[in-house]
Design an enzyme around this catalytic site. Structure first.
Site, PDB file in Angstrom:
ATOM      1  N   GLU A  57      50.427  59.907   9.084  1.00 29.49           N
ATOM      2  CA  GLU A  57      49.272  59.878   9.425  1.00 29.49           C
ATOM      3  C   GLU A  57      48.643  58.635   8.466  1.00 29.49           C
ATOM      4  O   GLU A  57      48.589  58.398   7.175  1.00 29.49           O
ATOM      5  CB  GLU A  57      48.310  61.112   8.957  1.00 29.49           C
ATOM      6  CG  GLU A  57      46.879  60.816   9.112  1.00 29.49           C
ATOM      7  CD  GLU A  57      45.934  62.050   9.203  1.00 29.49           C
ATOM      8  OE1 GLU A  57      46.398  63.031   8.761  1.00 29.49           O
ATOM      9  OE2 GLU A  57      44.664  61.974   9.858  1.00 29.49           O
ATOM     10  N   ASP A 109      47.781  49.840   1.963  1.00 36.51           N
ATOM     11  CA  ASP A 109      47.553  49.488   3.400  1.00 36.51           C
ATOM     12  C   ASP A 109      48.978  49.744   4.080  1.00 36.51           C
ATOM     13  O   ASP A 109      49.952  49.582   3.866  1.00 36.51           O
ATOM     14  CB  ASP A 109      47.439  48.089   3.498  1.00 36.51           C
ATOM     15  CG  ASP A 109      46.828  47.582   4.461  1.00 36.51           C
ATOM     16  OD1 ASP A 109      47.503  47.911   5.641  1.00 36.51           O
ATOM     17  OD2 ASP A 109      45.978  46.891   4.690  1.00 36.51           O
ATOM     18  N   ASP A 131      38.502  52.906  10.875  1.00 35.27           N
ATOM     19  CA  ASP A 131      37.118  52.287  10.839  1.00 35.27           C
ATOM     20  C   ASP A 131      36.894  51.425  12.161  1.00 35.27           C
ATOM     21  O   ASP A 131      37.645  50.485  12.312  1.00 35.27           O
ATOM     22  CB  ASP A 131      37.353  51.349   9.369  1.00 35.27           C
ATOM     23  CG  ASP A 131      37.241  52.405   8.238  1.00 35.27           C
ATOM     24  OD1 ASP A 131      36.516  53.266   8.101  1.00 35.27           O
ATOM     25  OD2 ASP A 131      38.428  52.197   7.686  1.00 35.27           O
ATOM     26  N   LYS A 135      30.115  45.618  13.951  1.00 37.89           N
ATOM     27  CA  LYS A 135      29.719  44.098  13.714  1.00 37.89           C
ATOM     28  C   LYS A 135      30.767  43.138  14.525  1.00 37.89           C
ATOM     29  O   LYS A 135      31.730  43.048  14.062  1.00 37.89           O
ATOM     30  CB  LYS A 135      28.977  43.660  12.592  1.00 37.89           C
ATOM     31  CG  LYS A 135      27.952  44.166  12.174  1.00 37.89           C
ATOM     32  CD  LYS A 135      27.293  43.678  10.812  1.00 37.89           C
ATOM     33  CE  LYS A 135      26.351  44.522  10.163  1.00 37.89           C
ATOM     34  NZ  LYS A 135      26.197  44.535   8.810  1.00 37.89           N
ATOM     35  N   ASP A 167      35.579  57.413  18.409  1.00 33.83           N
ATOM     36  CA  ASP A 167      34.145  57.698  19.022  1.00 33.83           C
ATOM     37  C   ASP A 167      33.439  56.368  19.237  1.00 33.83           C
ATOM     38  O   ASP A 167      32.150  56.356  19.444  1.00 33.83           O
ATOM     39  CB  ASP A 167      33.426  58.690  17.919  1.00 33.83           C
ATOM     40  CG  ASP A 167      33.211  57.801  16.713  1.00 33.83           C
ATOM     41  OD1 ASP A 167      33.600  57.044  16.423  1.00 33.83           O
ATOM     42  OD2 ASP A 167      32.049  58.389  15.857  1.00 33.83           O
ATOM     43  N   THR A 205      39.503  66.456  12.890  1.00 31.33           N
ATOM     44  CA  THR A 205      39.586  65.706  11.474  1.00 31.33           C
ATOM     45  C   THR A 205      37.948  65.790  11.346  1.00 31.33           C
ATOM     46  O   THR A 205      36.973  66.273  11.968  1.00 31.33           O
ATOM     47  CB  THR A 205      39.672  64.409  11.511  1.00 31.33           C
ATOM     48  OG1 THR A 205      38.979  63.613  12.423  1.00 31.33           O
ATOM     49  CG2 THR A 205      41.243  64.245  11.947  1.00 31.33           C
ATOM     50  N   TYR A 207      35.834  63.107  10.628  1.00 29.59           N
ATOM     51  CA  TYR A 207      35.115  62.239  11.529  1.00 29.59           C
ATOM     52  C   TYR A 207      34.913  62.770  12.995  1.00 29.59           C
ATOM     53  O   TYR A 207      33.889  62.504  13.498  1.00 29.59           O
ATOM     54  CB  TYR A 207      35.707  61.029  11.379  1.00 29.59           C
ATOM     55  CG  TYR A 207      35.211  60.079  10.158  1.00 29.59           C
ATOM     56  CD1 TYR A 207      35.842  60.623   8.919  1.00 29.59           C
ATOM     57  CD2 TYR A 207      34.238  59.411  10.226  1.00 29.59           C
ATOM     58  CE1 TYR A 207      35.198  59.656   7.843  1.00 29.59           C
ATOM     59  CE2 TYR A 207      33.973  58.358   9.221  1.00 29.59           C
ATOM     60  CZ  TYR A 207      34.132  58.777   7.912  1.00 29.59           C
ATOM     61  OH  TYR A 207      33.852  58.090   6.877  1.00 29.59           O
ATOM     62  N   GLU A 208      35.780  63.349  13.390  1.00 30.27           N
ATOM     63  CA  GLU A 208      35.714  64.061  14.741  1.00 30.27           C
ATOM     64  C   GLU A 208      34.656  65.030  14.777  1.00 30.27           C
ATOM     65  O   GLU A 208      33.858  65.094  15.761  1.00 30.27           O
ATOM     66  CB  GLU A 208      37.071  64.533  15.311  1.00 30.27           C
ATOM     67  CG  GLU A 208      37.210  65.097  16.581  1.00 30.27           C
ATOM     68  CD  GLU A 208      38.604  65.772  17.041  1.00 30.27           C
ATOM     69  OE1 GLU A 208      39.398  66.005  16.130  1.00 30.27           O
ATOM     70  OE2 GLU A 208      38.918  65.853  18.275  1.00 30.27           O
TER      71      GLU A 208
HETATM   72  C1  LIG Z   1      36.731  56.475   9.213  1.00 30.16           C
HETATM   73  S1  LIG Z   1      37.857  57.068   7.962  1.00 30.16           S
HETATM   74  C2  LIG Z   1      38.720  58.628   9.019  1.00 30.16           C
HETATM   75  C3  LIG Z   1      39.291  59.532   8.331  1.00 30.16           C
HETATM   76  C4  LIG Z   1      39.940  60.521   8.976  1.00 30.16           C
HETATM   77  N1  LIG Z   1      41.074  60.044   9.719  1.00 30.16           N
HETATM   78  C5  LIG Z   1      39.228  61.527   9.822  1.00 30.16           C
HETATM   79  O1  LIG Z   1      39.395  61.447  11.137  1.00 30.16           O
HETATM   80  O2  LIG Z   1      38.110  62.254   9.192  1.00 30.16           O
HETATM   81  C6  LIG Z   1      39.115  55.709   8.351  1.00 30.16           C
HETATM   82  C7  LIG Z   1      40.092  55.899   7.296  1.00 30.16           C
HETATM   83  O3  LIG Z   1      41.202  54.894   7.188  1.00 30.16           O
HETATM   84  C8  LIG Z   1      41.292  54.524   5.922  1.00 30.16           C
HETATM   85  N2  LIG Z   1      41.858  53.038   6.156  1.00 30.16           N
HETATM   86  C9  LIG Z   1      41.718  51.961   6.689  1.00 30.16           C
HETATM   87  N3  LIG Z   1      42.307  51.059   6.880  1.00 30.16           N
HETATM   88  C10 LIG Z   1      43.621  51.649   6.558  1.00 30.16           C
HETATM   89  C11 LIG Z   1      44.965  51.000   6.359  1.00 30.16           C
HETATM   90  N4  LIG Z   1      45.265  49.688   6.752  1.00 30.16           N
HETATM   91  N5  LIG Z   1      45.970  51.803   5.901  1.00 30.16           N
HETATM   92  C12 LIG Z   1      45.792  52.905   5.709  1.00 30.16           C
HETATM   93  N6  LIG Z   1      44.488  53.644   5.863  1.00 30.16           N
HETATM   94  C13 LIG Z   1      43.463  52.875   6.180  1.00 30.16           C
HETATM   95  C14 LIG Z   1      39.982  54.255   5.346  1.00 30.16           C
HETATM   96  O4  LIG Z   1      40.394  54.066   4.081  1.00 30.16           O
HETATM   97  C15 LIG Z   1      39.636  55.481   5.736  1.00 30.16           C
HETATM   98  O5  LIG Z   1      39.963  56.618   4.539  1.00 30.16           O
END
Ligand SMILES: C[S@@+](CC[C@H](N)C(=O)[O-])C[C@H]1O[C@@H](n2cnc3c(N)ncnc32)[C@H](O)[C@@H]1O
Length: 243
Positions: A57, A109, A131, A135, A167, A205, A207-208
């Site tokens: 994940e 990352d 994310d 913008k 979304d 999740t 965010y969902e």
């Molecule tokens: C908007 S949150 C969504 C969290 C979760 N998947 C949910 O649906 O509730 C996006 C997550 O992706 C992580 N993220 C962003 N870029 C990433 C990367 N290159 N590798 C791993 N995680 C990353 C962020 O730190 C953040 O926790």
């Protein structure tokens, strides 16, 4: 493993500094459940000869989905990858509290982790609500580029799935456009439409839930790799449906 040349796809690595207790836990628990030495740890997790099924994940957030799946499937291995340290420490505490032996955390990352994973070693990959970088000037920070999707396809086994949910309609359209340029990926999603969750999706999740509770549509993609000669049953990419 740090790579200063990758444009970050995440916002920040921590929220207001970690408390002393959090710092202590991240230090001690990461030694137990973290991927500290990828060269040594990853072959053990994947243990190809044992035919282990490994699920990754990317961006697990608060980790609830990963914990739930790891609990449900003790015979499988789960790797959670996220650079956001507050989420990482919560996750490490939960893994420890539940005594889960099949969850491994990489606090960094995903693009760096992927470089270390063997080809075709993953059963499934979830990238749920990445994310969206709304913008225009930030679009270059979006994670799901053609190059990244191509790399994910190399790491998935023939039976594997990449599940991507968002979304954000603009991001979803960009991912579909990127998919058209990735020769080793085939779209396998629902014929019923992009807003219907394919069966292979795990649970919900945070965010969902937030998106659905506030009345926003969520889009779900299922993508499978093409290795070698397979792929004759390629599912054409859908025309986006907004209903
Ligand atoms: C908007 S949150 C969504 C969290 C979760 N998947 C949910 O649906 O509730 C996006 C997550 O992706 C992580 N993220 C962003 N870029 C990433 C990367 N290159 N590798 C791993 N995680 C990353 C962020 O730190 C953040 O926790």
């Amino acid at each position: 493993m740090e790579n200063q040349y990758i444009i970050p796809s995440y916002g920040r690595k921590r929220h207001r500094g970690l408390s002393d207790a959090q710092k202590n836990d991240i230090h001690t628990l990461y030694k137990l459940y973290g991927i500290n030495d990828p060269e040594k740890d990853i072959p053990e997790i994947c243990a190809e000869k044992l035919g282990r099924k490994v699920v990754l994940e990317i961006g697990f957030g608060n980790g609830e989905l990963l914990l739930q799946q790891a609990n449900l499937h003790p015979d499988m291995q789960f790797i959670g990858c996220d650079p956001f340290e507050n989420g990482v420490v919560t996750m490490l505490r939960d893994i420890h509290g539940r005594n889960l032996q099949n969850v491994h955390i990489f606090k960094g990352d995903a693009r760096l982790l992927l470089e270390k994973l063997p080809e075709q070693s993953l059963r499934d990959v979830y990238v749920l609500f990445p994310d969206p970088w709304k913008k225009r000037r930030h679009h270059k920070r979006r994670l799901l580029s053609s190059k990244f999707i191509n790399k994910l396809m190399q790491k998935l086994s023939a039976a594997g799935n990449l599940m991507v949910a968002t979304d954000h309609e603009g991001y979803m359209l960009e991912i579909l456009a990127n998919l058209r340029t990735v020769p080793n990926a085939r779209y396998c999603g629902n014929k019923e439409g992009l807003t219907v969750k394919p069966h292979c999706y795990p649970g919900e999740t945070k965010y969902e839930r937030k998106a659905l509770d506030s009345g926003r549509k969520c889009y779900y993609l299922q993508i499978r790799p093409i290795h070698g000669q397979q792929g004759t049953d390629t599912n054409p990419l859908p025309t986006p449906q907004y209903g």
